[in-house]
Enzyme design. Structure first.
Site, PDB file in Angstrom:
ATOM      1  N   ALA A  67       0.845  -1.190   0.000  1.00  0.00           N
ATOM      2  CA  ALA A  67       0.000   0.000   0.000  1.00  0.00           C
ATOM      3  C   ALA A  67       0.883   1.244   0.000  1.00  0.00           C
ATOM      4  O   ALA A  67       2.099   1.156   0.170  1.00  0.00           O
ATOM      5  CB  ALA A  67      -0.916  -0.003   1.215  1.00  0.00           C
ATOM      6  N   GLU A 114      -1.183  -9.610  -0.747  1.00  0.00           N
ATOM      7  CA  GLU A 114      -2.598  -9.870  -0.472  1.00  0.00           C
ATOM      8  C   GLU A 114      -3.416  -9.842  -1.759  1.00  0.00           C
ATOM      9  O   GLU A 114      -4.341 -10.648  -1.945  1.00  0.00           O
ATOM     10  CB  GLU A 114      -3.125  -8.844   0.524  1.00  0.00           C
ATOM     11  CG  GLU A 114      -2.519  -8.997   1.917  1.00  0.00           C
ATOM     12  CD  GLU A 114      -2.939  -7.882   2.858  1.00  0.00           C
ATOM     13  OE1 GLU A 114      -3.657  -8.175   3.829  1.00  0.00           O
ATOM     14  OE2 GLU A 114      -2.543  -6.719   2.619  1.00  0.00           O
ATOM     15  N   GLU A 134       4.253  -5.966   7.260  1.00  0.00           N
ATOM     16  CA  GLU A 134       3.505  -4.954   8.011  1.00  0.00           C
ATOM     17  C   GLU A 134       3.995  -4.777   9.444  1.00  0.00           C
ATOM     18  O   GLU A 134       3.928  -3.674   9.997  1.00  0.00           O
ATOM     19  CB  GLU A 134       2.006  -5.300   8.015  1.00  0.00           C
ATOM     20  CG  GLU A 134       1.310  -5.062   6.686  1.00  0.00           C
ATOM     21  CD  GLU A 134       1.387  -6.242   5.742  1.00  0.00           C
ATOM     22  OE1 GLU A 134       0.708  -6.221   4.708  1.00  0.00           O
ATOM     23  OE2 GLU A 134       2.146  -7.206   6.045  1.00  0.00           O
TER      24      GLU A 134
END
Length: 259
Positions: A67, A114, A134
């Site tokens: 992200a 993901e 993460e």
């Protein structure tokens, strides 16, 4: 919607979707997620002759390198909303009735990993790298990573993967069952397209029911065996089934029409 971060190339009824933010390693910012959601929720269902979709990244460094971390700094108490939207979008991919294949041509990290796992199949180039880093940021995967990773490689390895934040290469991803194929760098998209061409010769209703039935195994409160019985019954009541059975008996190739 006008696509700004997704490049769409339609050829031979196969849609190639390229995440087109090469300078940002194709990171999933808000705009990209909105375009991806619209693509699967609104655009693709209208394309009746579509055989399947291939997802890949621009350039040769990254599929999707996570992200957009810059946007994380403004999350505060909005984190659940972001994760919910991400999961909703990836469920659209996972439940899409036509094959969706990730052609992983570089880094597939965080949200990129993901995303690849939400696809039905994964073809990795030799230079592909996978990871859920993460915890390095003090957070966890939020787009379904802890769940799909456990489904694909098992609890123990998923725990290791997410807690160490280590990256793995394509051969290790194949050994663990995270990817279906490893191919020479640059051949990812071609291999993915060839898989869609092969799947495209099968009964399209049956393919959709396969996707539904296998997904049902992981749905809370759903009896996957009962779902399979229902789906099987629905396929036997189609013109495609009659065509497929007749073609088998007559020793010829079936001509399925999705009816």
């Amino acid at each position: 919607m006008t696509y700004e971060n997704l490049l769409l190339t339609y050829e031979n009824n196969i849609l190639l979707v390229t995440f087109n933010r090469e300078k940002a390693l194709n990171a999933l910012n808000t705009r990209t997620m909105q375009e991806l959601n619209y693509l699967f929720a609104e655009d693709l269902p209208t394309r009746k002759d579509l055989k399947g979709i291939v997802l890949t990244g621009a350039g040769d460094r990254a599929f999707v390198a996570g992200a957009d971390i810059k946007e994380f700094l403004d999350l505060d108490n909005k984190g659940q909303n972001m994760a919910q939207y991400g999961q909703d979008t990836f469920f659209l991919i996972e439940r899409f009735p036509k094959p969706v294949i990730a052609a992983v041509n570089g880094f597939a990290l965080g949200g990129g990993c993901e995303l690849a796992m939400a696809c039905h199949l994964r073809v990795a180039g030799e230079k592909a790298r996978f990871g859920q880093p993460e915890v390095n940021l003090g957070i966890i995967p939020g787009y379904g990573g802890t769940q799909r990773l456990t489904q694909l490689i098992g609890k123990s390895k998923a725990l290791e993967f997410c807690m160490t934040a280590d990256m793995i290469d394509a051969p290790e991803a194949y050994r663990l069952g995270l990817v279906n194929y490893v191919v020479p760098a640059g051949e990812e998209v071609n291999r993915a397209k060839s898989l869609i061409e092969k799947i495209g010769t099968k009964g399209p209703i049956a393919i959709a029911k396969v996707i539904e039935s296998i997904n049902a195994y992981f749905e809370d409160g759903v009896d996957g065996f009962a779902y399979e019985i229902k789906a099987f019954g629905e396929t036997t009541n189609t013109a495609d089934f009659r065509e497929g059975a007749s073609a088998f008996v007559e020793k010829r190739a079936a001509e399925f029409k999705g009816e």
